[in-house]
Motif scaffolding. Structure first.
Motif, PDB file in Angstrom:
ATOM      1  N   ALA A 209       0.822  -1.213   0.000  1.00 40.88           N
ATOM      2  CA  ALA A 209       0.000   0.000   0.000  1.00 40.88           C
ATOM      3  C   ALA A 209       0.855   1.262   0.000  1.00 40.88           C
ATOM      4  CB  ALA A 209      -0.936  -0.008   1.204  1.00 40.88           C
ATOM      5  N   GLY A 210       1.967   1.253   0.698  1.00 47.36           N
ATOM      6  CA  GLY A 210       2.806   2.444   0.777  1.00 47.36           C
ATOM      7  C   GLY A 210       4.011   2.406  -0.133  1.00 47.36           C
ATOM      8  N   ALA A 211       4.083   1.441  -1.027  1.00 48.68           N
ATOM      9  CA  ALA A 211       5.251   1.282  -1.894  1.00 48.68           C
ATOM     10  C   ALA A 211       5.168   2.191  -3.108  1.00 48.68           C
ATOM     11  CB  ALA A 211       5.369  -0.173  -2.342  1.00 48.68           C
ATOM     12  N   SER A 212       6.296   2.361  -3.777  1.00 48.27           N
ATOM     13  CA  SER A 212       6.340   3.167  -4.991  1.00 48.27           C
ATOM     14  C   SER A 212       5.596   2.450  -6.116  1.00 48.27           C
ATOM     15  CB  SER A 212       7.790   3.396  -5.416  1.00 48.27           C
ATOM     16  OG  SER A 212       8.375   2.175  -5.837  1.00 48.27           O
ATOM     17  N   PRO A 213       5.154   3.181  -7.139  1.00 46.61           N
ATOM     18  CA  PRO A 213       4.491   2.526  -8.276  1.00 46.61           C
ATOM     19  C   PRO A 213       5.350   1.433  -8.904  1.00 46.61           C
ATOM     20  CG  PRO A 213       4.128   4.885  -8.372  1.00 46.61           C
ATOM     21  CD  PRO A 213       5.114   4.652  -7.261  1.00 46.61           C
ATOM     22  N   ARG A 214       6.657   1.657  -9.024  1.00 53.31           N
ATOM     23  CA  ARG A 214       7.522   0.631  -9.617  1.00 53.31           C
ATOM     24  C   ARG A 214       7.540  -0.626  -8.760  1.00 53.31           C
ATOM     25  NH1 ARG A 214      13.928   1.536 -10.335  1.00 53.31           N
ATOM     26  NH2 ARG A 214      13.820   1.161  -8.082  1.00 53.31           N
ATOM     27  N   ARG A 215       7.644  -0.454  -7.456  1.00 46.92           N
ATOM     28  CA  ARG A 215       7.671  -1.616  -6.561  1.00 46.92           C
ATOM     29  C   ARG A 215       6.336  -2.357  -6.610  1.00 46.92           C
ATOM     30  NH1 ARG A 215       8.966  -6.204  -4.710  1.00 46.92           N
ATOM     31  NH2 ARG A 215       8.418  -6.621  -2.541  1.00 46.92           N
ATOM     32  N   ARG A 216       5.219  -1.638  -6.647  1.00 44.50           N
ATOM     33  CA  ARG A 216       3.912  -2.301  -6.727  1.00 44.50           C
ATOM     34  C   ARG A 216       3.792  -3.097  -8.023  1.00 44.50           C
ATOM     35  NH1 ARG A 216       1.992   2.696  -4.673  1.00 44.50           N
ATOM     36  NH2 ARG A 216       1.151   3.266  -6.714  1.00 44.50           N
ATOM     37  N   ALA A 217       4.317  -2.543  -9.128  1.00 40.36           N
ATOM     38  CA  ALA A 217       4.241  -3.234 -10.416  1.00 40.36           C
ATOM     39  C   ALA A 217       5.077  -4.506 -10.407  1.00 40.36           C
ATOM     40  CB  ALA A 217       4.701  -2.308 -11.532  1.00 40.36           C
ATOM     41  N   GLU A 218       6.296  -4.446  -9.840  1.00 39.51           N
ATOM     42  CA  GLU A 218       7.138  -5.640  -9.738  1.00 39.51           C
ATOM     43  C   GLU A 218       6.453  -6.708  -8.894  1.00 39.51           C
ATOM     44  OE1 GLU A 218      11.543  -3.487  -9.840  1.00 39.51           O
ATOM     45  OE2 GLU A 218      10.579  -3.966  -7.928  1.00 39.51           O
ATOM     46  N   TYR A 219       5.933  -6.282  -7.750  1.00 38.57           N
ATOM     47  CA  TYR A 219       5.259  -7.183  -6.822  1.00 38.57           C
ATOM     48  C   TYR A 219       4.089  -7.882  -7.518  1.00 38.57           C
ATOM     49  CZ  TYR A 219       2.801  -8.438  -2.441  1.00 38.57           C
ATOM     50  OH  TYR A 219       2.153  -9.097  -1.421  1.00 38.57           O
TER      51      TYR A 219
END
Length: 251
Positions: A33-43
């Motif tokens: 929820a608090g991650a960067s857009p890039r990190r959310r996309a990788e996840y």
């Protein structure tokens, strides 16, 4: 590339970029929820790959949220591993009747910074890397050693429930320009560069085995993979002393 490194019966998928598809489960959304857009996309991408692997094995889609130690929770009767680096994402899943554990790792195809190499490789390992580089200078052997240990840790943690330092394991690599084998084994005397409650920890005394894996080098990326044979890993209650800690490889 990752599928060729794993035995028959293992489902493996990879992607050179982000995938769209079904949304994440609520438990997964909370974790980023608090991650960067890039990190959310990788996840999200590695979990879409993982659910495709599970579907290949006949498993329904389920949340793949991280557990207390950072490793994803896999459905009962399965083991798996996730990895991502710039330009590459991958997942692998197997049934527990086919493997005790899986570990995969992808890294950029580039040498490690010297300061990082001294943290992850012993003097003996650095001499081993120098010999490999003299024979095959186009392969980033130091990065492969790092990746091989990461794959080993991803098998270690679900079985042992504790952190393993880079100097608690020793890797030996072999092979040619594009692919080969490696072996990682636990060793005594590691410094365990994390805060520990059991300072007398000895990885070599845990009963955890040396494991053999495979590596491949492709355009811009190197990949390593380990499939622990059935019956090779300590069972719950058989492992040595453990301590809590967040692995570097939490995906």
């Amino acid at each position: 590339m990752i599928r060729a490194l794993l035995p028959a019966g293992t489902a493996a998928r990879s992607s050179g970029g982000e995938l769209t598809g079904p949304g994440l489960f609520e438990a997964e959304l909370r974790q980023v929820a608090g991650a960067s857009p890039r990190r959310r996309a990788e996840y999200a991408t590695v979990r879409r790959l993982a659910r495709a692997c599970l579907a290949e094995l006949g498993e329904a889609p389920v949340p793949l949220a991280r557990g207390a130690g950072g490793a994803p929770r896999w459905p009962a009767g399965t083991v798996g591993s996730l990895t991502h680096c710039p330009g590459y994402r991958a997942a692998a899943v197997a049934r527990t009747r086919d493997a005790d554990g899986l570990g995969i790792d992808a890294e950029p195809r580039a040498p490690l910074p010297a300061r990082v190499l001294t943290q992850v490789a012993s003097a003996a390992e650095r001499a081993h890397l120098d010999a490999l580089a003299a024979a095959e200078p186009d392969v980033p052997w130091c990065r492969l050693l790092f990746s091989a240990k990461e794959s080993y840790y991803k098998v270690w943690y679900p079985a042992m429930g504790c952190w393993l330092g880079f100097d608690d394991a020793e890797a030996v690599l072999d092979g040619g320009r594009h692919r080969g084998w490696f072996t990682v084994r636990p060793v005594a005397g590691g410094a365990r560069r994390v805060r520990r409650a059991d300072a007398g920890f000895d990885a070599a005394a845990t009963g955890f085995p040396a494991l053999r894996g495979r590596w491949a080098a492709g355009p811009g990326v190197v990949v390593t993979a380990i499939a622990a044979p059935v019956g090779s890993l300590p069972r719950p209650g058989q492992a040595g002393r453990t301590a809590t800690g967040m692995p570097r490889w939490a995906q």
